[in-house]
Design an enzyme around this catalytic site. Structure first.
Site, PDB file in Angstrom:
ATOM      1  N   CYS A  70      -2.624  -3.185   2.001  1.00  0.00           N
ATOM      2  CA  CYS A  70      -3.489  -2.257   2.733  1.00  0.00           C
ATOM      3  C   CYS A  70      -2.666  -1.089   3.287  1.00  0.00           C
ATOM      4  CB  CYS A  70      -4.266  -3.003   3.817  1.00  0.00           C
ATOM      5  SG  CYS A  70      -5.674  -2.062   4.470  1.00  0.00           S
ATOM      6  N   HIS A 121      -6.841  -7.469   1.125  1.00  0.00           N
ATOM      7  CA  HIS A 121      -6.055  -8.427   1.918  1.00  0.00           C
ATOM      8  C   HIS A 121      -6.003  -9.791   1.219  1.00  0.00           C
ATOM      9  CE1 HIS A 121      -5.400  -6.089   5.633  1.00  0.00           C
ATOM     10  NE2 HIS A 121      -6.518  -5.483   5.289  1.00  0.00           N
ATOM     11  N   GLU A 130      -4.238 -12.274   2.059  1.00  0.00           N
ATOM     12  CA  GLU A 130      -3.928 -13.342   3.014  1.00  0.00           C
ATOM     13  C   GLU A 130      -5.163 -14.000   3.613  1.00  0.00           C
ATOM     14  OE1 GLU A 130      -3.808  -9.504   5.499  1.00  0.00           O
ATOM     15  OE2 GLU A 130      -3.511 -10.136   3.421  1.00  0.00           O
TER      16      GLU A 130
END
Length: 525
Positions: free
Chosen positions: A86, A181, A183
């Protein structure tokens, strides 16, 4: 000779994203050690850490602003793979000669990313196949800016309907950027993408396991304390319990645990701690009965922060007195964990370059002259729980709902009295017991009962009663930063209410807290 579990390591640079700690947890789950440092780390510090790879995390700033954070230039000359996520992708693009602009179509939430070129980062990664035969990924976006031009030497690897550069790669230099993202769990293949980077691209070995962490911690503690004696304030909570088990394995009877019963614990908690650690595990443990001392000091005080300070100060006094009786104790063990260490440093948008020490026992006097033993300071909470299981601690204890340090002292609104604490712990025990019976306990994040210092009229048989009110509180959350109140079944709430009122003389009314966070906090005080 076995390898050091820290030999292969990932450096994560934090630009202020709410997801940054999640990246570190995902890398650890893969089996690789990593650390989280502020974006303004120096070249010398990066060289000292000697990372196997670097991840540039997200952040709330805009790369288009002149004074927004940038990665140190050394990141791109260190000769190790780099992944930008990002904001991390955007600063990589801008610093290496590409372009970033504010997007007219901001993306927050789910998006479909189409893979349009081969990349080691996306090897064997797909959720579905599009009509044109390209792999599609379901990902989580959270960005206002976007890359408008990729740097020389990069290729566009992925795109979305509104973002031409959803991912980019320079395979020769092993530089990668993703606008989404990986994660967060909403990105279905996120863990696989991170594993491709950490294991396949950075060539990290999976040395970071529960068993290896335990062996490493024990070896380090033995080397640190030698034949000295160590004391530990054992609360029965997850962190201090795991520290106790690690130290017991490392130094045996050289460890003395001090358990302070302050009269503000859950029902039968003191006896449970003594039974488990003293009788079952055979630890050297001293129980201090200090209920009167705590309650006397709390008498007349109704302000929450003042109550917290009193409870903390009395604990220090009691602990210090007991420590002074142990002539040979040279070390104090603490349950400091990695998020404590991160929080004690300046935030990622501040100017601290070095992770500073953190003491989780609030201000033990300097003159105690005890060295610190902190075997958990590299670990996240989920890792602490996993090694607790490996050490033989029961699942129910390790995965119990959070309990505040001041205990019932901040779940009794206003002044704390023995009568209130006795009523509250019994009501709370009924609530928790029924949650377990109805298989609801593990489906909610935190549940507890609050004592309200108001009386309400009730009827018991033909008699009028005028007794205290308690509130049930139950929430669901991922990170405890935000939370929604749990929509427990009405029949269940009715059962709990009836049991509390019928079984506990002194409580006439039960209410249910339906406040979310925000605007309310999870705890009442």
């Amino acid at each position: 000779m076995s390898k050091d579990i820290h030999d292969h390591r990932i450096l994560i640079l934090d630009f202020g994203s709410q997801y940054t700690q999640l990246i570190a947890r995902r890398v650890r789950e893969i089996g690789v050690y990593c650390e989280l440092w502020s974006w303004d780390v120096t070249e010398e510090q990066i060289k000292g850490f000697n990372p196997t790879g670097i991840i540039l995390a997200g952040g709330p700033e805009s790369v288009t602003e002149a004074n927004s954070p940038r990665a140190p230039e050394y990141v791109y000359t260190a000769g190790v793979p780099v992944l930008g996520i990002c904001y991390g992708m955007q600063t990589m693009a801008e610093q290496l000669g590409g372009g970033v602009e504010s997007s007219s179509h901001k993306e927050f939430g789910y998006a479909a990313v189409e893979l349009i070129a081969q990349s080691a980062l996306f090897n064997k990664v797909e959720d579905s196949i599009g009509d044109n035969g390209n792999a599609l990924l379901d990902v989580w976006m959270s960005h206002g800016d976007k890359v408008s031009a990729i740097p020389e030497g990069f290729v566009t690897v992925a795109q979305t309907a509104s973002c031409a550069y959803g991912a980019m790669a320079n395979e020769e230099k092993q530089f990668y950027g993703v606008q989404f993202h990986p994660e967060v769990t909403h990105t279905k293949q996120g863990s696989r993408i991170l594993e491709n980077f950490v294991v396949d691209i950075c060539k990290c070995e999976k040395l970071w396991t529960s068993a290896s962490i335990i062996d490493d911690a024990i070896a380090k503690m033995k080397a640190q304390v030698g034949d000295d004696e160590v004391i530990l304030g054992l609360s029965g909570g997850v962190d201090s319990s795991v520290v106790a088990m690690l130290l017991h394995r490392a130094i045996g009877d050289k460890l003395t645990c001090v358990f302070v019963d302050n009269g503000l614990l859950r029902l039968d908690e003191g006896q449970q701690v003594m039974d488990m650690f003293g009788d079952h595990f055979g630890l050297n443990i001293i129980k201090i009965e200090a209920e009167d001392r705590f309650l006397n000091r709390l008498a007349g005080e109704s302000e929450p922060e003042a109550k917290r300070k009193i409870i903390g100060n009395v604990f220090i006094d009691v602990f210090e007195e007991e420590s002074n009786k142990l002539d040979n104790a040279k070390w104090l063990a603490q349950g400091t964990i990695y998020p404590d260490v991160i929080e004690s440093a300046a935030s990622a948008t501040g100017k601290a370059h070095v992770i500073k020490s953190h003491h989780n026992v609030g201000g033990l006097p300097d003159y105690m002259k005890l060295g610190l033993v902190e075997p958990l300071r590299e670990l996240f909470k989920d890792e602490v729980r996993k090694i607790g299981l490996e050490l033989g601690l029961p699942y129910d204890m390790l995965y119990r709902h959070p309990f505040p340090g001041p205990g019932l002292g901040v779940r009794i609104l206003g002044e704390v009295k023995k009568e209130y604490a006795d009523l509250l712990r019994r009501a709370d025990a009924i609530f928790i017991e029924e949650l377990h019976k109805h298989d609801l306990y593990t489906k909610v994040s935190q549940a507890f009962t609050v004592f309200l210092p108001v009386k309400s009229v009730g009827v018991m048989g033909d008699a009028r009663k005028y007794d205290w009110v308690v509130s049930l509180r139950c929430v669901e959350t991922i990170d405890f930063m935000t939370a929604r109140w749990s929509h427990l079944p009405y029949d269940f709430l009715g059962l709990v209410s009836n049991r509390i009122i019928n079984e506990i003389d002194g409580i006439s009314r039960v209410v249910y807290d339906i406040s979310g966070k925000p605007p309310a906090t999870i705890e009442w005080e």
